[in-house]
Enzyme design. Structure first.
Site, mmCIF file in Angstrom:
data_model
loop_
_atom_site.group_PDB
_atom_site.id
_atom_site.type_symbol
_atom_site.label_atom_id
_atom_site.label_comp_id
_atom_site.label_asym_id
_atom_site.label_seq_id
_atom_site.Cartn_x
_atom_site.Cartn_y
_atom_site.Cartn_z
ATOM 1 N N ASP A 46 69.425 -33.641 -42.821
ATOM 2 C CA ASP A 46 68.303 -33.801 -42.345
ATOM 3 C C ASP A 46 67.407 -32.614 -42.487
ATOM 4 O OD1 ASP A 46 66.239 -35.133 -40.744
ATOM 5 O OD2 ASP A 46 67.144 -34.474 -39.019
ATOM 6 N N HIS A 63 62.509 -34.506 -50.511
ATOM 7 C CA HIS A 63 63.608 -35.355 -50.610
ATOM 8 C C HIS A 63 64.002 -35.119 -52.078
ATOM 9 C CE1 HIS A 63 62.789 -37.403 -47.140
ATOM 10 N NE2 HIS A 63 61.595 -37.929 -47.345
ATOM 11 N N SER A 91 68.614 -44.280 -42.793
ATOM 12 C CA SER A 91 69.024 -45.182 -41.596
ATOM 13 C C SER A 91 68.317 -46.419 -41.664
ATOM 14 C CB SER A 91 69.017 -44.451 -40.416
ATOM 15 O OG SER A 91 67.673 -44.272 -39.901
ATOM 16 N N TRP A 95 63.005 -47.304 -42.147
ATOM 17 C CA TRP A 95 62.047 -48.166 -42.472
ATOM 18 C C TRP A 95 60.680 -48.172 -42.113
ATOM 19 C CZ3 TRP A 95 63.345 -50.366 -47.036
ATOM 20 C CH2 TRP A 95 64.871 -50.694 -47.270
ATOM 21 N N ARG A 97 59.086 -45.535 -41.562
ATOM 22 C CA ARG A 97 58.125 -44.372 -42.212
ATOM 23 C C ARG A 97 57.331 -44.995 -43.253
ATOM 24 N NH1 ARG A 97 62.221 -39.274 -43.367
ATOM 25 N NH2 ARG A 97 63.134 -39.427 -41.221
ATOM 26 N N LEU A 157 87.589 -37.329 -55.259
ATOM 27 C CA LEU A 157 86.724 -37.523 -54.088
ATOM 28 C C LEU A 157 86.060 -38.712 -53.862
ATOM 29 C CD1 LEU A 157 85.162 -35.687 -51.719
ATOM 30 C CD2 LEU A 157 83.249 -35.559 -53.581
ATOM 31 N N GLU A 233 84.681 -33.366 -35.399
ATOM 32 C CA GLU A 233 84.415 -32.223 -34.770
ATOM 33 C C GLU A 233 83.241 -32.045 -35.295
ATOM 34 O OE1 GLU A 233 85.924 -29.989 -33.005
ATOM 35 O OE2 GLU A 233 87.669 -31.276 -32.903
HETATM 36 C C1 IPE Z 1 68.689 -39.177 -39.706
HETATM 37 O O1 IPE Z 1 67.653 -38.449 -39.882
HETATM 38 C C2 IPE Z 1 68.873 -40.330 -40.757
HETATM 39 C C3 IPE Z 1 69.029 -39.746 -42.041
HETATM 40 C C4 IPE Z 1 69.262 -38.241 -42.217
HETATM 41 C C5 IPE Z 1 69.314 -40.421 -43.051
HETATM 42 P P1 IPE Z 1 66.256 -38.814 -39.166
HETATM 43 O O2 IPE Z 1 65.300 -37.689 -39.509
HETATM 44 O O3 IPE Z 1 65.833 -40.381 -39.549
HETATM 45 O O4 IPE Z 1 66.655 -38.648 -37.571
HETATM 46 P P2 IPE Z 1 65.779 -38.686 -36.260
HETATM 47 O O5 IPE Z 1 64.561 -39.440 -36.309
HETATM 48 O O6 IPE Z 1 64.955 -37.144 -36.289
HETATM 49 O O7 IPE Z 1 66.767 -39.057 -35.017
HETATM 50 C C1 IPE Z 2 66.451 -36.124 -44.190
HETATM 51 O O1 IPE Z 2 65.229 -35.638 -44.098
HETATM 52 C C2 IPE Z 2 65.949 -37.480 -45.115
HETATM 53 C C3 IPE Z 2 65.921 -38.720 -44.781
HETATM 54 C C4 IPE Z 2 66.049 -38.960 -43.236
HETATM 55 C C5 IPE Z 2 65.627 -39.737 -45.329
HETATM 56 P P1 IPE Z 2 63.827 -36.049 -43.381
HETATM 57 O O2 IPE Z 2 63.129 -37.025 -44.039
HETATM 58 O O3 IPE Z 2 64.337 -36.667 -42.015
HETATM 59 O O4 IPE Z 2 63.143 -34.703 -43.058
HETATM 60 P P2 IPE Z 2 62.454 -34.274 -41.552
HETATM 61 O O5 IPE Z 2 63.445 -34.316 -40.332
HETATM 62 O O6 IPE Z 2 61.282 -35.197 -41.379
HETATM 63 O O7 IPE Z 2 62.219 -32.773 -41.938
HETATM 64 MG MG MG Z 3 64.687 -36.132 -39.957
#
Ligand code: IPE
Ligand code: IPE
Ligand code: MG
Length: 266
Positions: A46, A63, A91, A95, A97, A157, A233
């Site tokens: 994240d 990304h 996740s 979608w 976004r 792995l 953990e």
């Molecule tokens: C969780 O991150 C999903 C992924 C890392 C793929 P999000 O950025 O989507 O989660 P929220 O919205 O902050 O909970």
């Molecule tokens: C994680 O980074 C990647 C995905 C969830 C696809 P984010 O895109 O959620 O980045 P932030 O959380 O907005 O900084």
């Molecule tokens: Mg995020």
């Protein structure tokens, strides 16, 4: 043989010269070792967007740089003997976004695999995917299926991408399947065991995550492996995913090695 695998070989057999060490900036003494390396590490990658924003860049730049971290962490996990690395990449809620961001994210598996697949094959990594394939574009599925096919016989792995993954829908699907079997008279509802439910999850066949890492300072699971993380953990860091380094991974592993896992016992 790629430079990476030559280098990996040297590392395994401990024949690094000082110039090798300097060139690769490998500090072997800081790598975690021992029997208690977590077998399965799951990472909620994240903070890509915030990493980009902090640099005045568009979210997609985050990304793109996150992909480099995937490569770095896969190599490091493989090197220290992790057996399964699950990476939460998209996740079932992502979608929501903007369309352009989703489209960019859906191109990343292709981009990553076109650059890295040969090296993954050489390094005996087995690629898998955990998630609902239905909504994914054809080009995304094709890239992943090719990687899964070409690495299916690898024994190193397991690199498990959670893509269009959501834990709740995964569990609802398992419940539906058990209900169908009960209606068909194939099972007795009173006889359903944890293992029956577990065998219908997308992670079936994999051990539960020993160590679950989330980057970017958020302290939540965001619908990730809710069942499987029952006794994982947890390790959180404020570092954004594109900046997550080998040393961060090793810090997490070392802290894991200091934890006492009791599973409700003493
Ligand atoms: C969780 O991150 C999903 C992924 C890392 C793929 P999000 O950025 O989507 O989660 P929220 O919205 O902050 O909970
Ligand atoms: C994680 O980074 C990647 C995905 C969830 C696809 P984010 O895109 O959620 O980045 P932030 O959380 O907005 O900084
Ligand atoms: Mg995020």
């Amino acid at each position: 043989m790629s430079l990476f695998s030559k280098w990996l070989g040297k590392l395994r057999f401990g024949v690094f010269t000082e110039s090798d060490m300097n060139r690769n900036q490998v500090k072997t003494e800081e790598e975690p070792t021992g029997d208690s390396i977590p077998g399965h590490i799951a990472i909620i990658m994240d903070g890509n967007g915030r990493w980009a924003k902090a640099r005045g860049l568009p979210r997609i730049a985050g990304h793109h740089n996150g992909m480099k971290a995937v490569k770095r962490i896969t190599k490091a996990a493989n090197r220290v003997g992790v057996k399964v690395l699950t990476l939460y990449a998209f996740s079932t809620e992502n979608w929501k976004r903007p369309k352009a961001e989703v489209e960019f994210l859906m191109k990343l598996p292709q981009e990553f695999l076109s650059l890295e697949l040969d090296e993954l094959v050489e390094n005996n990594v087995q690629v898998r995917m955990m998630g609902n394939r239905e909504l994914l574009p054809d080009h995304t599925i094709h890239a992943i299926e090719e990687a899964v096919r070409k690495t299916a016989h690898n024994t190193g792995l397991i690199l498990n991408f959670a893509l269009n993954y959501g834990s709740r829908v995964e569990m609802v699907e398992a419940a539906r399947e058990l209900a169908r079997k009960a209606v068909a008279g194939e099972i007795d509802p009173n006889e359903i065991e944890e293992a029956d439910f577990e065998s219908l999850l997308l992670s079936s066949g994999l051990p539960d995550p020993d160590l679950l890492i989330r980057t970017s300072g958020e302290l939540r699971l965001s619908n990730f492996m809710l069942w499987q993380a029952a006794y994982s953990e947890f390790w959180f860091t404020d570092v954004y995913w594109p900046e997550f380094s080998e040393q961060h991974l090793f810090d997490a592993i070392r802290e894991y090695q200091r934890r006492a896992r009791r599973y409700g016992g003493l």
